[in-house]
Design a protein around this motif. Structure first.
Motif, PDB file in Angstrom:
ATOM      1  N   ILE A   1       0.847  -1.209   0.000  1.00  0.00           N
ATOM      2  CA  ILE A   1       0.000   0.000   0.000  1.00  0.00           C
ATOM      3  C   ILE A   1       0.873   1.245   0.000  1.00  0.00           C
ATOM      4  O   ILE A   1       0.635   2.191  -0.754  1.00  0.00           O
ATOM      5  N   ILE A   2       1.914   1.248   0.826  1.00  0.00           N
ATOM      6  CA  ILE A   2       2.808   2.408   0.913  1.00  0.00           C
ATOM      7  C   ILE A   2       3.571   2.598  -0.395  1.00  0.00           C
ATOM      8  O   ILE A   2       3.710   3.721  -0.894  1.00  0.00           O
ATOM      9  N   GLU A   3       4.086   1.511  -0.967  1.00  0.00           N
ATOM     10  CA  GLU A   3       4.810   1.614  -2.236  1.00  0.00           C
ATOM     11  C   GLU A   3       3.920   2.162  -3.340  1.00  0.00           C
ATOM     12  O   GLU A   3       4.358   2.978  -4.158  1.00  0.00           O
ATOM     13  N   GLU A   4       2.671   1.719  -3.400  1.00  0.00           N
ATOM     14  CA  GLU A   4       1.751   2.212  -4.424  1.00  0.00           C
ATOM     15  C   GLU A   4       1.420   3.683  -4.202  1.00  0.00           C
ATOM     16  O   GLU A   4       1.292   4.443  -5.152  1.00  0.00           O
ATOM     17  N   HIS A   5       1.288   4.104  -2.958  1.00  0.00           N
ATOM     18  CA  HIS A   5       0.938   5.494  -2.665  1.00  0.00           C
ATOM     19  C   HIS A   5       2.083   6.440  -3.023  1.00  0.00           C
ATOM     20  O   HIS A   5       1.861   7.473  -3.657  1.00  0.00           O
ATOM     21  N   LEU A   6       3.318   6.098  -2.625  1.00  0.00           N
ATOM     22  CA  LEU A   6       4.450   6.984  -2.881  1.00  0.00           C
ATOM     23  C   LEU A   6       5.095   6.751  -4.243  1.00  0.00           C
ATOM     24  O   LEU A   6       5.739   7.638  -4.779  1.00  0.00           O
ATOM     25  N   GLY A   7       4.969   5.547  -4.768  1.00  0.00           N
ATOM     26  CA  GLY A   7       5.565   5.249  -6.058  1.00  0.00           C
ATOM     27  C   GLY A   7       7.066   5.055  -6.013  1.00  0.00           C
ATOM     28  O   GLY A   7       7.745   5.222  -7.026  1.00  0.00           O
ATOM     29  N   ILE A   8       7.609   4.726  -4.848  1.00  0.00           N
ATOM     30  CA  ILE A   8       9.045   4.460  -4.736  1.00  0.00           C
ATOM     31  C   ILE A   8       9.250   3.142  -4.002  1.00  0.00           C
ATOM     32  O   ILE A   8       8.320   2.566  -3.458  1.00  0.00           O
ATOM     33  N   SER A   9      10.495   2.699  -3.968  1.00  0.00           N
ATOM     34  CA  SER A   9      10.842   1.425  -3.335  1.00  0.00           C
ATOM     35  C   SER A   9      10.668   1.505  -1.819  1.00  0.00           C
ATOM     36  O   SER A   9      10.830   2.567  -1.216  1.00  0.00           O
ATOM     37  N   ILE A  10      10.379   0.369  -1.212  1.00  0.00           N
ATOM     38  CA  ILE A  10      10.194   0.310   0.235  1.00  0.00           C
ATOM     39  C   ILE A  10      11.503   0.584   0.969  1.00  0.00           C
ATOM     40  O   ILE A  10      11.501   0.949   2.144  1.00  0.00           O
TER      41      ILE A  10
END
Length: 123
Positions: free
Chosen positions: A59-68
């Motif tokens: 969810i976080i990766e999709e929201h920010l669009g960057i690697s975890i």
């Protein structure tokens, strides 16, 4: 000269080891310290399930669009309404608050607004 230095070092070692030892005490009171972070655990429990952590990471990766790997995440807590966590993009310093229900049907991510005069200190 070497003998004198050797005798002096032995005397210092013996005198430092033979003194009375007292336990160290502190007068630290976390209730009177404004910089001490107090954890409140009122109905909250930390989630350690790898499946749930993986879902939240995607969810976080999709929201920010960057690697975890560029994201710092706080511990995930289980509340009465679902899961709650905080995360930060370490590249630009923007922080967010995320929450979702138990079935991951409704996800809410808000930007954490910092106060302009906030100071962070490490002890």
């Amino acid at each position: 000269m070497k003998n004198y230095l050797l005798m002096l070092s032995i005397a210092i070692a013996i005198s430092s080891c033979s003194s009375n030892k007292k336990t160290v005490t502190t007068k630290f009171d976390p209730n009177n310290n404004p910089y001490y972070v107090k954890k409140e655990k009122k109905g909250l429990s930390e989630v350690n399930d790898p499946e749930i952590q993986g879902k939240i990471n995607t969810i976080i990766e999709e929201h920010l669009g960057i690697s975890i790997s560029s994201i710092a995440i706080s511990p995930i807590t289980l509340t009465n309404s679902g899961y709650h966590w905080k995360f930060m993009n370490v590249r630009n310093g923007k922080s967010f608050i995320g929450s979702t229900d138990l079935k991951f049907e409704s996800v809410k991510i808000t930007k954490n607004k910092k106060k302009p005069n906030t100071q962070v200190s490490d002890f």
